[in-house]
Design a protein around this motif. Structure first.
Motif, PDB file in Angstrom:
ATOM      1  N   GLU A  90       2.090  -6.970 -15.537  1.00  0.00           N
ATOM      2  CA  GLU A  90       1.401  -7.219 -14.470  1.00  0.00           C
ATOM      3  C   GLU A  90       2.394  -7.074 -13.262  1.00  0.00           C
ATOM      4  O   GLU A  90       2.026  -6.319 -12.385  1.00  0.00           O
ATOM      5  N   GLU A  93       3.152  -3.551 -12.850  1.00  0.00           N
ATOM      6  CA  GLU A  93       2.046  -2.768 -12.311  1.00  0.00           C
ATOM      7  C   GLU A  93       1.718  -3.254 -10.750  1.00  0.00           C
ATOM      8  O   GLU A  93       1.728  -2.271  -9.601  1.00  0.00           O
ATOM      9  N   ILE A  94       2.262  -4.293 -10.403  1.00  0.00           N
ATOM     10  CA  ILE A  94       2.216  -4.725  -8.839  1.00  0.00           C
ATOM     11  C   ILE A  94       3.556  -3.853  -8.120  1.00  0.00           C
ATOM     12  O   ILE A  94       3.272  -3.563  -7.122  1.00  0.00           O
ATOM     13  N   GLU A  96       4.645  -0.967  -8.935  1.00  0.00           N
ATOM     14  CA  GLU A  96       4.139   0.379  -8.727  1.00  0.00           C
ATOM     15  C   GLU A  96       3.392   0.260  -7.607  1.00  0.00           C
ATOM     16  O   GLU A  96       3.463   1.516  -7.084  1.00  0.00           O
ATOM     17  N   TRP A  97       2.451  -0.529  -7.594  1.00  0.00           N
ATOM     18  CA  TRP A  97       1.659  -0.677  -6.514  1.00  0.00           C
ATOM     19  C   TRP A  97       2.187  -0.535  -5.114  1.00  0.00           C
ATOM     20  O   TRP A  97       1.881   0.090  -4.155  1.00  0.00           O
ATOM     21  N   ASP A 100       3.888   2.544  -4.235  1.00  0.00           N
ATOM     22  CA  ASP A 100       2.680   3.675  -3.845  1.00  0.00           C
ATOM     23  C   ASP A 100       2.223   3.462  -2.486  1.00  0.00           C
ATOM     24  O   ASP A 100       2.304   4.215  -1.497  1.00  0.00           O
ATOM     25  N   LYS A 101       2.113   2.127  -2.177  1.00  0.00           N
ATOM     26  CA  LYS A 101       1.761   1.699  -0.634  1.00  0.00           C
ATOM     27  C   LYS A 101       2.866   1.928   0.194  1.00  0.00           C
ATOM     28  O   LYS A 101       2.730   2.489   1.236  1.00  0.00           O
ATOM     29  N   GLU A 104       3.076   5.737   0.681  1.00  0.00           N
ATOM     30  CA  GLU A 104       1.885   5.893   1.699  1.00  0.00           C
ATOM     31  C   GLU A 104       2.144   5.711   3.269  1.00  0.00           C
ATOM     32  O   GLU A 104       1.757   6.421   4.098  1.00  0.00           O
TER      33      GLU A 104
END
Length: 131
Positions: A90, A93-94, A96-97, A100-101, A104
Protein backbone atom coordinates in the motif's frame (compact mmCIF):
# COMPACT_ATOMS: atom_id res chain seq x y z
CA UNK A 1 17.47 -82.45 74.64
CA UNK A 2 14.89 -83.37 72.02
CA UNK A 3 15.42 -79.95 70.52
CA UNK A 4 19.14 -80.61 70.18
CA UNK A 5 18.50 -83.88 68.36
CA UNK A 6 16.00 -82.22 66.01
CA UNK A 7 18.28 -79.23 65.38
CA UNK A 8 21.17 -81.53 64.50
CA UNK A 9 18.92 -83.00 61.81
CA UNK A 10 17.97 -79.54 60.53
CA UNK A 11 14.61 -79.44 62.23
CA UNK A 12 13.65 -76.74 64.71
CA UNK A 13 10.74 -76.35 67.11
CA UNK A 14 8.94 -73.01 66.95
CA UNK A 15 8.50 -72.01 70.58
CA UNK A 16 5.45 -69.82 69.88
CA UNK A 17 3.40 -72.19 67.73
CA UNK A 18 5.12 -75.37 68.88
CA UNK A 19 5.48 -76.53 65.30
CA UNK A 20 8.42 -78.27 63.76
CA UNK A 21 10.18 -76.16 61.13
CA UNK A 22 12.94 -76.82 58.64
CA UNK A 23 14.51 -73.39 59.02
CA UNK A 24 16.52 -71.90 61.86
CA UNK A 25 14.30 -69.53 63.97
CA UNK A 26 16.84 -66.70 63.64
CA UNK A 27 16.76 -67.05 59.89
CA UNK A 28 12.96 -67.21 59.97
CA UNK A 29 12.88 -63.96 61.99
CA UNK A 30 15.42 -62.39 59.64
CA UNK A 31 13.41 -63.58 56.63
CA UNK A 32 10.19 -62.16 58.10
CA UNK A 33 11.96 -58.87 58.80
CA UNK A 34 13.36 -58.75 55.27
CA UNK A 35 9.91 -59.58 53.87
CA UNK A 36 8.43 -56.71 55.87
CA UNK A 37 11.14 -54.33 54.60
CA UNK A 38 10.58 -55.57 51.06
CA UNK A 39 6.83 -54.93 51.35
CA UNK A 40 7.53 -51.39 52.62
CA UNK A 41 9.98 -50.90 49.78
CA UNK A 42 7.41 -52.17 47.29
CA UNK A 43 4.76 -49.80 48.70
CA UNK A 44 7.24 -46.91 48.41
CA UNK A 45 7.95 -47.97 44.80
CA UNK A 46 4.23 -48.08 43.97
CA UNK A 47 3.78 -44.64 45.56
CA UNK A 48 6.74 -43.34 43.58
CA UNK A 49 5.24 -44.71 40.37
CA UNK A 50 1.95 -42.99 41.17
CA UNK A 51 3.75 -39.68 41.73
CA UNK A 52 5.73 -40.17 38.54
CA UNK A 53 2.48 -40.83 36.67
CA UNK A 54 1.03 -37.60 38.05
CA UNK A 55 4.19 -35.74 37.07
CA UNK A 56 4.02 -37.23 33.57
CA UNK A 57 0.40 -36.12 33.20
CA UNK A 58 1.33 -32.63 34.37
CA UNK A 59 4.22 -32.54 31.90
CA UNK A 60 1.92 -33.67 29.07
CA UNK A 61 -0.57 -30.93 29.97
CA UNK A 62 2.24 -28.37 30.09
CA UNK A 63 3.55 -29.64 26.78
CA UNK A 64 0.13 -29.28 25.13
CA UNK A 65 -0.23 -25.78 26.59
CA UNK A 66 3.20 -24.83 25.25
CA UNK A 67 2.30 -26.27 21.84
CA UNK A 68 -0.95 -24.29 21.79
CA UNK A 69 0.92 -21.12 22.75
CA UNK A 70 3.50 -21.80 20.01
CA UNK A 71 0.78 -22.33 17.41
CA UNK A 72 -0.96 -19.14 18.52
CA UNK A 73 2.35 -17.28 18.33
CA UNK A 74 3.04 -18.64 14.85
CA UNK A 75 -0.44 -17.57 13.75
CA UNK A 76 0.05 -14.10 15.20
CA UNK A 77 3.48 -13.82 13.62
CA UNK A 78 2.07 -14.85 10.23
CA UNK A 79 -0.75 -12.31 10.56
CA UNK A 80 1.76 -9.58 11.43
CA UNK A 81 4.00 -10.49 8.50
CA UNK A 82 1.00 -10.43 6.17
CA UNK A 83 -0.13 -7.06 7.55
CA UNK A 84 3.39 -5.68 7.18
CA UNK A 85 3.58 -6.92 3.61
CA UNK A 86 0.19 -5.43 2.77
CA UNK A 87 1.23 -2.08 4.27
CA UNK A 88 4.47 -2.05 2.26
CA UNK A 89 2.47 -2.74 -0.91
CA UNK A 90 0.00 0.00 0.00
CA UNK A 91 2.86 2.39 0.80
CA UNK A 92 4.37 1.66 -2.63
CA UNK A 93 1.02 2.30 -4.30
CA UNK A 94 0.61 5.60 -2.44
CA UNK A 95 4.14 6.68 -3.35
CA UNK A 96 3.43 5.85 -7.00
CA UNK A 97 0.16 7.82 -6.84
CA UNK A 98 2.04 10.80 -5.33
CA UNK A 99 4.66 10.62 -8.13
CA UNK A 100 1.89 10.48 -10.74
CA UNK A 101 0.15 13.48 -9.19
CA UNK A 102 3.45 15.38 -8.91
CA UNK A 103 4.14 14.70 -12.60
CA UNK A 104 0.62 15.83 -13.45
CA UNK A 105 1.07 19.04 -11.43
CA UNK A 106 4.39 19.66 -13.20
CA UNK A 107 2.71 19.15 -16.60
CA UNK A 108 -0.06 21.53 -15.56
CA UNK A 109 2.51 24.15 -14.47
CA UNK A 110 4.34 23.77 -17.75
CA UNK A 111 1.05 24.09 -19.62
CA UNK A 112 0.10 27.14 -17.52
CA UNK A 113 3.51 28.72 -18.22
CA UNK A 114 3.01 27.96 -21.90
CA UNK A 115 -0.46 29.56 -21.86
CA UNK A 116 0.91 32.57 -20.00
CA UNK A 117 3.64 32.99 -22.67
CA UNK A 118 1.03 32.63 -25.42
CA UNK A 119 -1.16 35.22 -23.75
CA UNK A 120 1.78 37.52 -23.37
CA UNK A 121 2.74 37.03 -27.04
CA UNK A 122 -0.85 37.55 -28.16
CA UNK A 123 -1.12 40.71 -26.07
CA UNK A 124 2.12 41.96 -27.71
CA UNK A 125 0.77 41.18 -31.15
CA UNK A 126 -2.47 43.03 -30.34
CA UNK A 127 -0.54 45.91 -28.91
CA UNK A 128 1.69 46.06 -32.03
CA UNK A 129 -1.39 46.00 -34.26
CA UNK A 130 -2.90 48.94 -32.49
CA UNK A 131 0.14 51.00 -33.00
Amino acid sequence: MAEEILSSGGLYVDEITMKVRLIDPERATLTASLLKHFEEFEEAGVELLEHLGEIMLSMEKMSSLVEEAQMELIGTQSALLLESSERRIEEGEIEEWIRDKSNEVERCRSYLDSLARQKHEQLEVISNMKN
